[in-house]
Scaffold this motif. Structure first.
Motif, PDB file in Angstrom:
ATOM      1  N   ARG A  86       0.863  -1.136   0.050  1.00 22.25           N
ATOM      2  CA  ARG A  86      -0.098  -0.017  -0.098  1.00 22.25           C
ATOM      3  C   ARG A  86       0.815   1.164   0.024  1.00 22.25           C
ATOM      4  O   ARG A  86       1.990   1.405   0.848  1.00 22.25           O
ATOM      5  CB  ARG A  86      -0.950  -0.118   1.318  1.00 22.25           C
ATOM      6  CG  ARG A  86      -1.749   1.351   1.543  1.00 22.25           C
ATOM      7  CD  ARG A  86      -2.603   1.181   2.761  1.00 22.25           C
ATOM      8  NE  ARG A  86      -3.027   2.362   3.135  1.00 22.25           N
ATOM      9  CZ  ARG A  86      -4.264   2.390   3.883  1.00 22.25           C
ATOM     10  NH1 ARG A  86      -4.703   1.346   4.426  1.00 22.25           N
ATOM     11  NH2 ARG A  86      -4.769   3.309   4.251  1.00 22.25           N
ATOM     12  N   VAL A  87       0.628   2.164  -0.900  1.00 16.36           N
ATOM     13  CA  VAL A  87       1.380   3.355  -1.042  1.00 16.36           C
ATOM     14  C   VAL A  87       0.407   4.602  -0.591  1.00 16.36           C
ATOM     15  O   VAL A  87      -0.622   4.773  -1.523  1.00 16.36           O
ATOM     16  CB  VAL A  87       2.175   3.620  -2.462  1.00 16.36           C
ATOM     17  CG1 VAL A  87       2.662   4.825  -2.545  1.00 16.36           C
ATOM     18  CG2 VAL A  87       3.109   2.382  -2.721  1.00 16.36           C
ATOM     19  N   SER A  88       0.696   5.595  -0.021  1.00 18.60           N
ATOM     20  CA  SER A  88       0.009   6.691   0.232  1.00 18.60           C
ATOM     21  C   SER A  88       1.027   7.939   0.287  1.00 18.60           C
ATOM     22  O   SER A  88       2.296   7.504   0.396  1.00 18.60           O
ATOM     23  CB  SER A  88      -0.857   6.889   1.421  1.00 18.60           C
ATOM     24  OG  SER A  88      -0.290   6.716   2.596  1.00 18.60           O
ATOM     25  N   PHE A  89       0.622   9.154   0.385  1.00 22.73           N
ATOM     26  CA  PHE A  89       1.510  10.138   0.273  1.00 22.73           C
ATOM     27  C   PHE A  89       1.633  11.207   1.410  1.00 22.73           C
ATOM     28  O   PHE A  89       2.320  12.203   1.611  1.00 22.73           O
ATOM     29  CB  PHE A  89       1.295  11.090  -0.976  1.00 22.73           C
ATOM     30  CG  PHE A  89       1.358  10.276  -2.384  1.00 22.73           C
ATOM     31  CD1 PHE A  89       2.395   9.477  -2.644  1.00 22.73           C
ATOM     32  CD2 PHE A  89       0.177  10.538  -3.003  1.00 22.73           C
ATOM     33  CE1 PHE A  89       2.244   8.813  -3.736  1.00 22.73           C
ATOM     34  CE2 PHE A  89       0.147   9.869  -4.350  1.00 22.73           C
ATOM     35  CZ  PHE A  89       1.360   9.076  -4.724  1.00 22.73           C
ATOM     36  N   GLY A  90       0.636  10.622   2.470  1.00 24.36           N
ATOM     37  CA  GLY A  90       0.683  11.762   3.677  1.00 24.36           C
ATOM     38  C   GLY A  90       0.819  13.281   3.312  1.00 24.36           C
ATOM     39  O   GLY A  90      -0.141  13.128   2.715  1.00 24.36           O
ATOM     40  N   PRO A  91       1.568  13.898   3.964  1.00 23.04           N
ATOM     41  CA  PRO A  91       1.235  15.555   3.541  1.00 23.04           C
ATOM     42  C   PRO A  91       2.191  15.916   2.389  1.00 23.04           C
ATOM     43  O   PRO A  91       1.995  16.866   2.192  1.00 23.04           O
ATOM     44  CB  PRO A  91       2.227  16.046   4.833  1.00 23.04           C
ATOM     45  CG  PRO A  91       3.115  15.198   5.192  1.00 23.04           C
ATOM     46  CD  PRO A  91       2.620  13.723   5.016  1.00 23.04           C
ATOM     47  N   PHE A  92       2.843  15.051   1.603  1.00 25.66           N
ATOM     48  CA  PHE A  92       3.856  15.275   0.757  1.00 25.66           C
ATOM     49  C   PHE A  92       3.092  15.723  -0.674  1.00 25.66           C
ATOM     50  O   PHE A  92       3.708  16.348  -1.531  1.00 25.66           O
ATOM     51  CB  PHE A  92       4.891  14.124   0.460  1.00 25.66           C
ATOM     52  CG  PHE A  92       5.469  13.646   1.820  1.00 25.66           C
ATOM     53  CD1 PHE A  92       6.301  14.844   2.331  1.00 25.66           C
ATOM     54  CD2 PHE A  92       5.627  12.508   2.312  1.00 25.66           C
ATOM     55  CE1 PHE A  92       6.811  14.520   3.658  1.00 25.66           C
ATOM     56  CE2 PHE A  92       6.024  12.287   3.564  1.00 25.66           C
ATOM     57  CZ  PHE A  92       6.880  13.325   4.166  1.00 25.66           C
ATOM     58  N   LEU A  93       2.026  15.320  -0.927  1.00 21.14           N
ATOM     59  CA  LEU A  93       1.537  15.477  -2.486  1.00 21.14           C
ATOM     60  C   LEU A  93       0.810  17.028  -2.084  1.00 21.14           C
ATOM     61  O   LEU A  93       1.275  17.850  -2.915  1.00 21.14           O
ATOM     62  CB  LEU A  93       0.001  14.622  -2.340  1.00 21.14           C
ATOM     63  CG  LEU A  93      -0.474  14.803  -3.694  1.00 21.14           C
ATOM     64  CD1 LEU A  93       0.284  14.938  -5.061  1.00 21.14           C
ATOM     65  CD2 LEU A  93      -1.780  14.128  -3.856  1.00 21.14           C
TER      66      LEU A  93
END
Length: 250
Positions: free
Chosen positions: A227-234
């Motif tokens: 699973r990949v997400s971006f947290g605050p980075f997007l």
């Protein structure tokens, strides 16, 4: 089968070790609609970008009610599974958290082991497992298999001796798995060897948060990430682009 239950099942099925589901991290209806229009079939809602978007600080500077309001706007705007970062639970009981998430149309959650409402202390491994168990129990009672992503902040906090930090994270996350988690989240930046240990020794799919403009999906897949997400980075990457565009107009 209810719409929420079918979304929960579909979302869980997208967690594939070696072929990770990518769930862009959004913060409002606009960012959610952009991600879905770009072809993504599930989303995560990040606490940091949501808090930032309403003028609050991360670390439970906003209330669960404020977060739920934003989640409700997102789920009304897009018809895909939505999982929500509920930080350490805002001091609420598992039943309140599950009820609030389902009412807002969410089918998944991240729960972390840093207790913001208690000075930022780290829950014990058993405390965190007990919270995961409570969330699972109340979700099952509600008839929706809410996808529980159990997070540990050991790496983010640089907790204890680095020499055995991976061992301690594995032990902590194994307890969460036994308590009813669906996904395990050792948040932080990891050396490849450490990530391979985590994905190889833990019994459930592993979640990773990455920089969308720097990380490589193939490399994450090779490490066994599911699973990949971006947290605050997007949101941060978009802020940099907005700064670049506006600079021309000063």
């Amino acid at each position: 089968m209810s719409s929420l239950e079918s979304k929960a099942k579909a979302f869980l099925g997208l967690h594939r070790p070696g072929d990770p589901g990518v769930f862009p991290t959004v913060w409002d209806a606009w960012s959610a609609k952009v991600a879905v229009a770009d072809g993504f079939s599930a989303l995560t809602v990040g606490s940091y970008p949501v808090a930032d978007s309403i003028g609050r600080a991360d670390g439970e500077g906003m209330t669960f009610a404020e977060l739920s309001t934003r989640v409700r706007q997102i789920t009304a705007a897009v018809d895909v599974p939505v999982s929500v970062d509920i930080e350490s639970g805002y001091g609420l009981e598992p039943a309140q958290l599950i009820e609030g998430l389902l009412e807002a149309g969410a089918i998944g959650l991240n729960i972390e082991d840093t207790v913001h409402s208690e000075g930022g202390r780290l829950r014990t491994a058993q405390e965190h497992a007990d919270l995961v168990h409570g969330l699972r129990r109340f979700a099952d009672a509600a008839g929706v298999h809410v996808v529980v992503n159990a997070r540990t902040d050991l790496f983010l906090r640089n907790d204890g001796d680095e020499a055995d930090r991976v061992d301690r994270a594995i032990a902590r996350l194994r307890l969460a798995a036994e308590a009813g988690a669906d996904v395990l989240f050792p948040v932080g930046r990891h050396a490849e060897a450490d990530m391979r240990r985590l994905t190889g020794e833990l019994p459930l799919p592993i979640s990773a948060t990455v920089l969308p403009d720097q990380a490589d999906k193939a490399a994450l897949a090779a490490q066994g990430v599911a699973r990949v997400s971006f947290g605050p980075f997007l949101q941060a990457a978009l802020t940099a682009e907005i700064d670049r565009l506006l600079e021309r107009w000063k």
